[in-house]
Design an enzyme around this catalytic site. Structure first.
Site, PDB file in Angstrom:
ATOM      1  N   GLU A 163       0.806  -1.229   0.000  1.00  0.00           N
ATOM      2  CA  GLU A 163       0.000   0.000   0.000  1.00  0.00           C
ATOM      3  C   GLU A 163       0.840   1.281   0.000  1.00  0.00           C
ATOM      4  O   GLU A 163       0.650   2.174   0.820  1.00  0.00           O
ATOM      5  CB  GLU A 163      -0.966  -0.010   1.190  1.00  0.00           C
ATOM      6  CG  GLU A 163      -1.934  -1.187   1.151  1.00  0.00           C
ATOM      7  CD  GLU A 163      -2.841  -1.253   2.368  1.00  0.00           C
ATOM      8  OE1 GLU A 163      -2.827  -0.324   3.203  1.00  0.00           O
ATOM      9  OE2 GLU A 163      -3.595  -2.242   2.493  1.00  0.00           O
ATOM     10  N   ASN A 204       1.972  -5.296  -3.164  1.00  0.00           N
ATOM     11  CA  ASN A 204       0.579  -5.573  -2.799  1.00  0.00           C
ATOM     12  C   ASN A 204      -0.168  -4.282  -2.493  1.00  0.00           C
ATOM     13  O   ASN A 204       0.347  -3.409  -1.786  1.00  0.00           O
ATOM     14  CB  ASN A 204       0.571  -6.485  -1.558  1.00  0.00           C
ATOM     15  CG  ASN A 204      -0.800  -7.018  -1.213  1.00  0.00           C
ATOM     16  OD1 ASN A 204      -1.425  -7.702  -2.013  1.00  0.00           O
ATOM     17  ND2 ASN A 204      -1.284  -6.723  -0.010  1.00  0.00           N
ATOM     18  N   HIS A 240     -10.389  -6.149  -1.639  1.00  0.00           N
ATOM     19  CA  HIS A 240     -11.406  -5.875  -0.619  1.00  0.00           C
ATOM     20  C   HIS A 240     -12.489  -5.103  -1.369  1.00  0.00           C
ATOM     21  O   HIS A 240     -12.527  -3.869  -1.338  1.00  0.00           O
ATOM     22  CB  HIS A 240     -10.819  -5.029   0.512  1.00  0.00           C
ATOM     23  CG  HIS A 240      -9.813  -5.753   1.349  1.00  0.00           C
ATOM     24  ND1 HIS A 240     -10.142  -6.859   2.106  1.00  0.00           N
ATOM     25  CD2 HIS A 240      -8.488  -5.522   1.559  1.00  0.00           C
ATOM     26  CE1 HIS A 240      -9.065  -7.286   2.741  1.00  0.00           C
ATOM     27  NE2 HIS A 240      -8.054  -6.501   2.423  1.00  0.00           N
ATOM     28  N   GLU A 268      -6.294 -10.654  -0.911  1.00  0.00           N
ATOM     29  CA  GLU A 268      -7.042 -10.377   0.325  1.00  0.00           C
ATOM     30  C   GLU A 268      -8.537 -10.297   0.015  1.00  0.00           C
ATOM     31  O   GLU A 268      -9.236  -9.391   0.455  1.00  0.00           O
ATOM     32  CB  GLU A 268      -6.551  -9.069   0.963  1.00  0.00           C
ATOM     33  CG  GLU A 268      -5.062  -9.050   1.245  1.00  0.00           C
ATOM     34  CD  GLU A 268      -4.590  -7.785   1.952  1.00  0.00           C
ATOM     35  OE1 GLU A 268      -5.428  -7.091   2.571  1.00  0.00           O
ATOM     36  OE2 GLU A 268      -3.373  -7.490   1.891  1.00  0.00           O
ATOM     37  N   ASP A 270     -12.347 -10.277  -0.174  1.00  0.00           N
ATOM     38  CA  ASP A 270     -13.641 -10.375   0.502  1.00  0.00           C
ATOM     39  C   ASP A 270     -14.590  -9.423  -0.222  1.00  0.00           C
ATOM     40  O   ASP A 270     -14.162  -8.449  -0.819  1.00  0.00           O
ATOM     41  CB  ASP A 270     -13.575 -10.100   2.008  1.00  0.00           C
ATOM     42  CG  ASP A 270     -12.868  -8.806   2.389  1.00  0.00           C
ATOM     43  OD1 ASP A 270     -12.897  -7.841   1.595  1.00  0.00           O
ATOM     44  OD2 ASP A 270     -12.292  -8.748   3.487  1.00  0.00           O
TER      45      ASP A 270
END
Length: 356
Positions: A163, A204, A240, A268, A270
């Site tokens: 990030e 990432n 996400h 990651e 979801d």
């Protein structure tokens, strides 16, 4: 007199027979498909994984059993972040991280390390550190070298830098940029590669699917690193994401990552079904069906990548009961393929349908 009578009888017989419709047997309804009895790890042509919590692995059998059964790749949710691994400048605590690595190895699962460098989840001694640029460089190098060396041969891959960009595509004004300049990213990858030349190294980040500016900046970064000979092997797209991102946009984002030629990790995953964060929301059958479609779309798009670039799909934690999203919004959320009781949801079926 006999003939007229016989003709009448014959005519009546023919008329009654012509009026009858030939009966056709009713076709049997199609047989319902047999319930899926396999697992994600048994059916997926690429690693399918989950990010896990060390405490839950230790103390919740339904959690650890499900992770062992379904996942062929394991990521440490928090146990490998700097604040967890390095409580002081001169000490490291590998207890929880080692527990996760041992769990994965016992269950024949790959381990993906998360993360060597991030702008947050830092111990207080780092946020209060007052050394010069040389001291900061030594801090970064020592941390990455020590951690990667400790897990060499056990952790297959790392999110080296996490990030680094804002949603606008501008490099985040993090503590690392302020003290080491923008090229700290390249040096982080070099330190990791030196510590374990066999490990696969990833950049990432989140927001690929909704921010063109950020996605463009990330692709420019990795292209620049590669052109300079900096060892980077893949892109981690966190995903996400939520129900209000279209299937077409999700698929396009995955395809664009594939065009870099690097490994692609949906790292990651979801899918929020309450993006408005309504405190009174409920998980209806309609939401469950919509979430199934989303998970199927993501998995289908990922499967369309060249096989050599499919590093894997990893969900962020295991079941709805454990999601970070509930604490983040203080609202109902159900973003994962397993429910609060660790049972499969329609979202799971969507993944399976895409894999089949």
């Amino acid at each position: 007199m006999k003939y007229p009578i016989l003709l009448c009888v014959l005519s009546f017989f023919l008329l009654t027979q012509c009026g009858k419709k030939k009966s056709t047997p009713t076709p049997a309804p199609p047989a319902a498909p047999a319930p899926f009895t396999g697992t994600l790890r048994s059916i997926s042509p690429f690693p399918f994984g989950g990010a896990v919590n060390a405490s839950l692995l230790r103390n919740r059998p339904s959690y650890s059993q499900l992770a062992a059964k379904e996942y062929s790749s394991i990521t440490a949710e928090n146990a490998m972040k700097m604040n967890a691994l390095r409580p002081t400048a001169t000490s490291f605590n590998f207890t929880d991280a080692e527990y996760i690595v041992d769990f994965a190895r016992q269950n024949n699962a790959r381990v993906h390390g998360h993360t060597l460098n991030w702008y947050t989840s830092l111990p207080s001694w780092v946020t209060n550190f007052s050394g010069d640029s040389t001291a900061w460089e030594n801090l970064l190098r020592t941390h990455i070298t020590t951690v990667v060396t400790h897990f060499r041969g056990k952790v297959a891959s790392w999110d080296v830098v996490n990030e680094a960009f804002e949603d606008t595509g501008v490099l985040r004004n993090s503590i690392w940029v302020r003290h080491l300049g923008p090229d700290y990213i390249a040096r982080a990858f070099q330190y990791a590669a030196a510590a374990d030349p066999a490990a696969r190294l990833f950049y990432n980040d989140y927001g690929h699917e909704y921010s063109t500016a950020k996605r463009t900046a990330i692709f420019a970064l990795v292209a620049s690193l590669r052109s300079r000979g900096i060892p980077i092997h893949g892109i981690g797209m966190q995903f996400h994401t939520s129900s209000n991102i279209s299937d077409a946009q999700l698929a396009s984002t995955i395809a664009q990552a594939g065009q870099t030629g690097l490994l692609v990790h949906i790292s990651e995953l979801d899918i929020s079904m309450n993006p408005s964060k309504a405190t009174t929301a409920t998980f209806t059958p309609a939401l469950a069906a919509a979430q199934k479609v989303k998970y199927k779309a993501v998995t289908t798009a990922f499967r369309a990548l060249p096989a050599a670039q499919r590093f894997g799909i990893t969900t962020w934690n295991v079941a709805d009961a454990d999601t970070w999203r509930r604490g983040n919004c203080s609202c109902p959320e159900w973003p994962l393929p397993f429910d609060d009781n660790y049972q499969r949801k329609p979202a799971y079926d969507g993944i399976v349908e895409a894999l089949q």
